[in-house]
Design a protein around this motif. Structure first.
Motif, PDB file in Angstrom:
ATOM      1  N   TYR A  77      -0.572  83.504   9.228  1.00 24.25           N
ATOM      2  CA  TYR A  77       0.365  82.388   9.364  1.00 24.25           C
ATOM      3  C   TYR A  77      -0.288  81.233  10.111  1.00 24.25           C
ATOM      4  N   ARG A  79       0.869  78.638  12.848  1.00 28.37           N
ATOM      5  CA  ARG A  79       1.952  78.487  13.810  1.00 28.37           C
ATOM      6  C   ARG A  79       1.782  77.190  14.598  1.00 28.37           C
ATOM      7  N   GLU A  81       3.308  74.975  17.739  1.00 32.02           N
ATOM      8  CA  GLU A  81       4.130  75.003  18.944  1.00 32.02           C
ATOM      9  C   GLU A  81       3.823  73.750  19.760  1.00 32.02           C
ATOM     10  N   GLU A  88      -1.976  82.935  13.292  1.00 31.47           N
ATOM     11  CA  GLU A  88      -1.363  84.199  13.685  1.00 31.47           C
ATOM     12  C   GLU A  88      -1.624  85.237  12.600  1.00 31.47           C
ATOM     13  N   GLU A 234       9.030  75.343  17.463  1.00 29.30           N
ATOM     14  CA  GLU A 234       8.164  76.304  16.787  1.00 29.30           C
ATOM     15  C   GLU A 234       8.341  76.259  15.270  1.00 29.30           C
ATOM     16  N   VAL A 236       6.485  78.251  11.751  1.00 29.97           N
ATOM     17  CA  VAL A 236       5.547  79.270  11.281  1.00 29.97           C
ATOM     18  C   VAL A 236       5.546  79.270   9.758  1.00 29.97           C
TER      19      VAL A 236
END
Length: 242
Positions: A77, A79, A81, A88, A234, A236
């Motif tokens: 993934y 990600r 943030e 990830e 967040e 993803v």
């Protein structure tokens, strides 16, 4: 589930939006939906019966399509943030761990920054019951079912329905997320491709007021997209799976 194990009672949260059978019939509504695993489970479960769960190394032909647990499966993934972006990697390992009497599958989760440094890593414990429901038994070093009052929650029902609500994890004071099925026909475009007929689940927690996440699952693939729609930033996205 059986006997002193996971008792077969209606234990979905107040989030469950399905009308009682009698009320639906009187109102001339649609036929009552047949019971699913969510209807017949105590969630979270205080006394899991090992006989209600499949051997993690057993044939996965009846596996939960929304939450695959075959050893060797890997998801990558992207990600986001705040201002940071990470890679990830989630891997279903070939290892198992007995948690609260149940043999669970160990799933590893590793977060890597742009400099290829490992920022964090976790191991989570899951087990599939005989009905196809996937249960969440804990996170290494954080909480485990059967320890300090923690209980296994439901990671994914076998046959999710619109409006189903359930407790995902039950570590008192640390992990008490709730989930509700919002849609069965969502769509999302991610780096891994375009997906239709996605299961959309909204997740909240009493420990972070105002935090709301929505996760999207594809049958046969698993999680393809997750976003924080309130209380955070967040995001993803699935890049690859196999």
């Amino acid at each position: 589930m059986n006997g002193s194990g996971v008792r077969r009672v209606l234990a979905a949260l107040s989030l469950l939006l399905v009308l009682p059978a009698g009320l639906a019939a009187c109102a001339g509504g649609p036929p009552t939906v047949a019971p699913t695993g969510v209807d017949e489970l105590t969630i979270p479960t205080p006394m899991p019966d090992p006989s209600d769960f499949v051997d993690p190394d057993a044939d996965e032909s009846a596996a939960n399509p929304w939450f695959p647990l075959e050893p060797g499966r890997v998801w990558t993934y992207r990600r986001h943030e705040l201002q940071d972006t990470y890679v990830e990697r989630v891997t279903v390992t070939d290892r198992t761990r007995v948690v609260d009497g149940v043999t669970t599958r160990v799933v590893s989760d590793e977060l890597v920054d742009t400099a290829q440094r490992v920022v964090s890593s976790h191991e989570r414990y899951y087990a599939r019951d005989n009905l196809g429901n996937v249960w969440f038994f804990g996170i290494a070093g954080d909480w485990e079912a059967g320890v300090a009052g923690a209980e296994a929650g439901l990671a994914m029902p076998a046959h999710p329905r619109l409006g189903d609500g359930f407790v995902v994890d039950a570590g008192p004071g640390t992990a008490e997320d709730r989930a509700e099925v919002l849609a069965l026909d969502a769509k999302r475009d991610v780096p891994a491709g375009s997906f239709d007929d996605l299961l959309e689940v909204e997740q909240t927690t009493p420990h972070q007021t105002g935090l709301v996440r929505r996760a999207y699952y594809a049958a046969g693939v698993g999680l393809v997209f997750q976003e924080t729609v309130a209380g955070g930033t967040e995001l993803v996205e699935l890049v690859a799976s196999g």
